[in-house]
Design an enzyme around this catalytic site. Structure first.
Site, PDB file in Angstrom:
ATOM      1  N   ARG A 293       0.833  -1.210   0.000  1.00  0.00           N
ATOM      2  CA  ARG A 293       0.000   0.000   0.000  1.00  0.00           C
ATOM      3  C   ARG A 293       0.863   1.253   0.000  1.00  0.00           C
ATOM      4  NH1 ARG A 293      -2.261  -3.861   3.497  1.00  0.00           N
ATOM      5  NH2 ARG A 293      -4.381  -4.480   2.947  1.00  0.00           N
TER       6      ARG A 293
ATOM      7  N   ASP B  42      -9.251  -4.697   8.643  1.00  0.00           N
ATOM      8  CA  ASP B  42      -8.353  -5.702   9.233  1.00  0.00           C
ATOM      9  C   ASP B  42      -8.982  -6.281  10.503  1.00  0.00           C
ATOM     10  OD1 ASP B  42      -5.819  -4.892   7.511  1.00  0.00           O
ATOM     11  OD2 ASP B  42      -6.731  -3.072   8.283  1.00  0.00           O
TER      12      ASP B  42
ATOM     13  N   ARG C  33     -11.580  -8.737   9.506  1.00  0.00           N
ATOM     14  CA  ARG C  33     -10.976 -10.000   9.057  1.00  0.00           C
ATOM     15  C   ARG C  33     -10.491 -10.806  10.263  1.00  0.00           C
ATOM     16  NH1 ARG C  33      -7.771  -6.596   4.439  1.00  0.00           N
ATOM     17  NH2 ARG C  33      -9.144  -7.056   2.689  1.00  0.00           N
TER      18      ARG C  33
ATOM     19  N   HIS D 223      -2.845   0.299   8.467  1.00  0.00           N
ATOM     20  CA  HIS D 223      -3.603  -0.571   7.573  1.00  0.00           C
ATOM     21  C   HIS D 223      -2.575  -1.024   6.533  1.00  0.00           C
ATOM     22  CE1 HIS D 223      -6.450  -2.285   4.842  1.00  0.00           C
ATOM     23  NE2 HIS D 223      -6.171  -1.400   3.900  1.00  0.00           N
TER      24      HIS D 223
END
Ligand SMILES: NC(=O)c1ccc[n+]([C@@H]2O[C@H](COP(=O)([O-])OP(=O)(O)OC[C@H]3O[C@@H](n4cnc5c(N)ncnc54)[C@H](O)[C@@H]3O)[C@@H](O)[C@H]2O)c1
Length: 305
Positions: A81, A141, A144, A168
């Site tokens: 990212r 996250d 998840r 993140h």
């Protein structure tokens, strides 16, 4: 919704189906794309109800209560990212400058990556109150993480309270020390139920790698982040004051300041209305500090202070 790519459209679709707003405006520099996505959604209006979805110009955003930002490049296979920073910082500067002009009252929710550094950039640039700009942070996250823990126990993730804090991204920090199942701390579960070190390591790794696993197969991630964005929009529009691990600039929490990362915050109609500072184990705190240092170093290197 700014950006009608895969993420913006997933956020618009989830918001449409959940009927969280009377009108959803799609803004994209590719106007035809925004128009096509809006038309496609409107063909489902008879099945959803009288919610208007249409392509719009920035100048039409003045009555928006919430703006969801998903404009900018996404990761390609093998990219992190953070690799997107230079490309997307310019997009964010343009977006915030336009939103300050055309939607100065709205609460702005950012998903564009790297979301923590771009949230820091947006908060620093925007004329609106700091509490009215937030990033989706580690909310996905955490979702998840909760799903994987719930799966291990054969329990709904809704009965799992557990957070991922920090970036993140790859330096994220799953917090085991205060994770709980139905209010019962995982640390106090009987040995029959408890998670051994290997299982924990597998859950951590699968949480951290989740986006890469999806990107390796379908090329991008969009559906779960769309649900996250619609959830946050609803929380703001209906002032739900629920707690989510969103990205905000730390102001002394954990002895850290100036860097934006995922922290549990209460979210309501004014945006971030409260911050929670959980007690962490020594190891978790050290990892969180490293995550903050990494984000700070990358932001400064890109001239974002
Ligand atoms: N925070 C998260 O958890 C999370 C999860 C998934 C994706 N993302 C991020 O969301 C972003 C969007 O991903 P995507 O898959 O939708 O990308 P995409 O390429 O499918 O769509 C991006 C859209 O943004 C538009 N755009 C670019 N610059 C613009 C500008 N200045 N003004 C208006 N529109 C502009 C493009 O025309 C395009 O339609 C990426 O940065 C991605 O990394 C974040």
């Amino acid at each position: 919704v700014i950006g009608s790519g895969s993420v913006g459209v997933a956020a618009a679709y989830a918001s449409f189906v959940r009927r969280i707003a009377s009108e959803i405006l799609l803004v994209d520099r590719d106007v035809a794309r925004a128009e096509g996505e809006a038309m496609d959604l409107m063909h489902g209006q008879a099945l959803v109800g009288r919610i208007v979805v249409r392509a719009a110009d920035w100048s039409e955003l003045d009555r928006a209560g919430v703006v969801l930002v998903a404009a900018g490049a996404n990761q390609k296979r093998g990219e992190s990212r953070l690799d997107l920073l230079t490309r997307n910082a310019d997009v964010m500067r343009e977006v915030i400058e336009r939103l300050d002009r055309h939607a100065p009252e709205a609460v702005v929710i950012i998903a564009t990556n790297p979301v923590d550094i771009l949230t820091r950039l947006a908060v620093g640039m925007s004329a609106r109150d700091e509490s009215r700009v937030l990033g989706t942070g580690t909310m996905l996250d955490s979702a998840r993480f909760r799903a994987l823990i719930g799966d291990h126990f054969g329990t709904s993730p809704r009965s799992v309270h557990a957070y991922v804090l920090g970036e993140h991204g790859d330096s994220q920090v799953p917090i085991w020390s205060n994770a709980a199942l139905g209010g019962v701390p995982l640390s106090s579960l009987s040995s029959l139920w408890s998670l051994d070190e290997t299982t924990r390591a597998v859950i951590e790794e699968r949480t951290r790698r989740a986006a890469a696993d999806v990107i390796a197969r379908k090329g991008f991630t969009n559906l779960a982040i769309g649900l996250v964005m619609a959830e946050l929009a609803e929380v703001v529009l209906s002032d739900q004051r629920s707690v989510h691990t969103i990205s905000v600039i730390l102001r002394g929490e954990f002895g850290l300041s100036g860097v934006a990362l995922g922290l549990p915050c209460t979210v309501g109609c004014d945006g971030v209305v409260g911050r929670l500072v959980p007690e962490l184990s020594e190891g978790e705190l050290a990892r969180l500090r490293r995550s903050a240092e990494l984000l700070d170093e990358r932001a400064r290197r890109a001239g974002i202070a």
